[in-house]
Design a protein around this motif. Structure first.
Motif, PDB file in Angstrom:
ATOM      1  N   TYR A  32       0.806  -1.204   0.000  1.00 36.84           N
ATOM      2  CA  TYR A  32       0.000   0.000   0.000  1.00 36.84           C
ATOM      3  C   TYR A  32       0.847   1.266   0.000  1.00 36.84           C
ATOM      4  CZ  TYR A  32      -3.881  -3.037   1.115  1.00 36.84           C
ATOM      5  OH  TYR A  32      -4.829  -4.021   1.075  1.00 36.84           O
ATOM      6  N   ALA A  33       0.443   2.204  -0.845  1.00 36.77           N
ATOM      7  CA  ALA A  33       0.887   3.574  -0.664  1.00 36.77           C
ATOM      8  C   ALA A  33       0.148   4.129   0.558  1.00 36.77           C
ATOM      9  CB  ALA A  33       0.568   4.402  -1.894  1.00 36.77           C
ATOM     10  N   ALA A  98      -4.505   4.245   3.741  1.00 34.27           N
ATOM     11  CA  ALA A  98      -3.766   3.309   2.895  1.00 34.27           C
ATOM     12  C   ALA A  98      -4.521   3.125   1.592  1.00 34.27           C
ATOM     13  CB  ALA A  98      -3.604   1.972   3.607  1.00 34.27           C
ATOM     14  N   GLY A  99      -3.800   3.041   0.490  1.00 36.90           N
ATOM     15  CA  GLY A  99      -4.443   2.856  -0.798  1.00 36.90           C
ATOM     16  C   GLY A  99      -3.480   2.332  -1.828  1.00 36.90           C
ATOM     17  N   HIS A 100      -3.986   2.153  -3.038  1.00 42.49           N
ATOM     18  CA  HIS A 100      -3.162   1.583  -4.108  1.00 42.49           C
ATOM     19  C   HIS A 100      -2.734   2.599  -5.150  1.00 42.49           C
ATOM     20  CE1 HIS A 100      -3.527  -2.476  -2.674  1.00 42.49           C
ATOM     21  NE2 HIS A 100      -4.848  -2.400  -2.647  1.00 42.49           N
ATOM     22  N   ARG A 101      -3.313   3.785  -5.132  1.00 39.74           N
ATOM     23  CA  ARG A 101      -2.989   4.764  -6.163  1.00 39.74           C
ATOM     24  C   ARG A 101      -2.741   6.120  -5.567  1.00 39.74           C
ATOM     25  NH1 ARG A 101      -6.760   6.301  -9.970  1.00 39.74           N
ATOM     26  NH2 ARG A 101      -8.468   5.720  -8.585  1.00 39.74           N
ATOM     27  N   LEU A 107      -3.323  10.540  -2.378  1.00 46.29           N
ATOM     28  CA  LEU A 107      -3.611   9.118  -2.257  1.00 46.29           C
ATOM     29  C   LEU A 107      -5.100   8.874  -2.442  1.00 46.29           C
ATOM     30  CD1 LEU A 107      -2.511   6.263  -1.262  1.00 46.29           C
ATOM     31  CD2 LEU A 107      -3.447   6.937   0.955  1.00 46.29           C
ATOM     32  N   HIS A 108      -5.453   7.789  -3.109  1.00 48.09           N
ATOM     33  CA  HIS A 108      -6.834   7.350  -3.181  1.00 48.09           C
ATOM     34  C   HIS A 108      -7.018   6.291  -2.091  1.00 48.09           C
ATOM     35  CE1 HIS A 108      -7.922   9.210  -7.112  1.00 48.09           C
ATOM     36  NE2 HIS A 108      -6.599   9.256  -7.199  1.00 48.09           N
ATOM     37  N   PRO A 109      -7.665   6.638  -1.001  1.00 46.03           N
ATOM     38  CA  PRO A 109      -7.699   5.730   0.156  1.00 46.03           C
ATOM     39  C   PRO A 109      -8.648   4.552  -0.008  1.00 46.03           C
ATOM     40  CG  PRO A 109      -8.140   8.016   0.786  1.00 46.03           C
ATOM     41  CD  PRO A 109      -8.296   7.913  -0.675  1.00 46.03           C
ATOM     42  N   ASN A 110      -8.168   3.408   0.428  1.00 45.25           N
ATOM     43  CA  ASN A 110      -9.032   2.243   0.596  1.00 45.25           C
ATOM     44  C   ASN A 110      -9.359   2.021   2.075  1.00 45.25           C
ATOM     45  OD1 ASN A 110      -7.129   1.484  -1.952  1.00 45.25           O
ATOM     46  ND2 ASN A 110      -9.164   0.624  -2.193  1.00 45.25           N
ATOM     47  N   TYR A 111      -8.467   2.455   2.941  1.00 41.20           N
ATOM     48  CA  TYR A 111      -8.644   2.281   4.380  1.00 41.20           C
ATOM     49  C   TYR A 111      -8.270   3.566   5.099  1.00 41.20           C
ATOM     50  CZ  TYR A 111      -8.518  -2.586   2.894  1.00 41.20           C
ATOM     51  OH  TYR A 111      -8.765  -3.786   2.251  1.00 41.20           O
ATOM     52  N   TRP A 112      -8.989   3.789   6.223  1.00 45.98           N
ATOM     53  CA  TRP A 112      -8.758   4.975   7.049  1.00 45.98           C
ATOM     54  C   TRP A 112      -8.472   4.571   8.494  1.00 45.98           C
ATOM     55  CZ3 TRP A 112      -8.522   9.757   4.971  1.00 45.98           C
ATOM     56  CH2 TRP A 112      -9.161  10.014   3.765  1.00 45.98           C
TER      57      TRP A 112
END
Length: 122
Positions: A32-33, A98-101, A107-112
């Motif tokens: 993850y970025a 945390a994110g992938h892009r 950042l494009h977050p998937n998790y906070w």
């Protein structure tokens, strides 16, 4: 699933420094970025800084360039935000993500994470 837990917030005076930490658990941290966002009262949540998977590249919002530094320790599954020369305008809840892009330095977050309060008095 990735769990993120921030720490290090507090009440400081203008000109002081703080270091925020974000500990990650769950899936592979290095997949993850990571990024830091902040949300001031009555305002939208905005990106502050982002860092690539390896930590080789970092991005900053213009108002924090030269004052904040994002870093990560992949061995400790932790990302940091070193904040120097703090100003009252930096007062906000700071969130780790945390994110992938990362696009446009954001950042494009998937998790906070749950957030940590930073208050800077004048």
């Amino acid at each position: 699933q990735v769990q993120l837990v921030e720490s290090g917030g507090g009440l400081v005076q203008a000109g002081d420094s703080l270091r925020l930490s974000c500990a990650a658990s769950g899936r592979t941290f290095t997949a993850y970025a990571m990024g830091w966002f902040r949300q001031a009262p009555g305002k939208e949540r905005v990106s502050v800084a982002a860092i690539t998977l390896s930590g080789a590249v970092t991005y900053y919002e213009d108002s924090v360039k030269g004052r904040f530094t994002i870093s990560r320790d992949n061995a400790k599954n932790t990302v940091y935000l070193q904040m120097n020369s703090l100003k009252p305008d930096d007062t906000a809840v700071y969130y780790c993500a945390a994110g992938h892009r990362i696009t446009g330095a954001t950042l494009h977050p998937n998790y906070w994470g749950q957030g940590t309060q930073v208050t800077v008095s004048s």
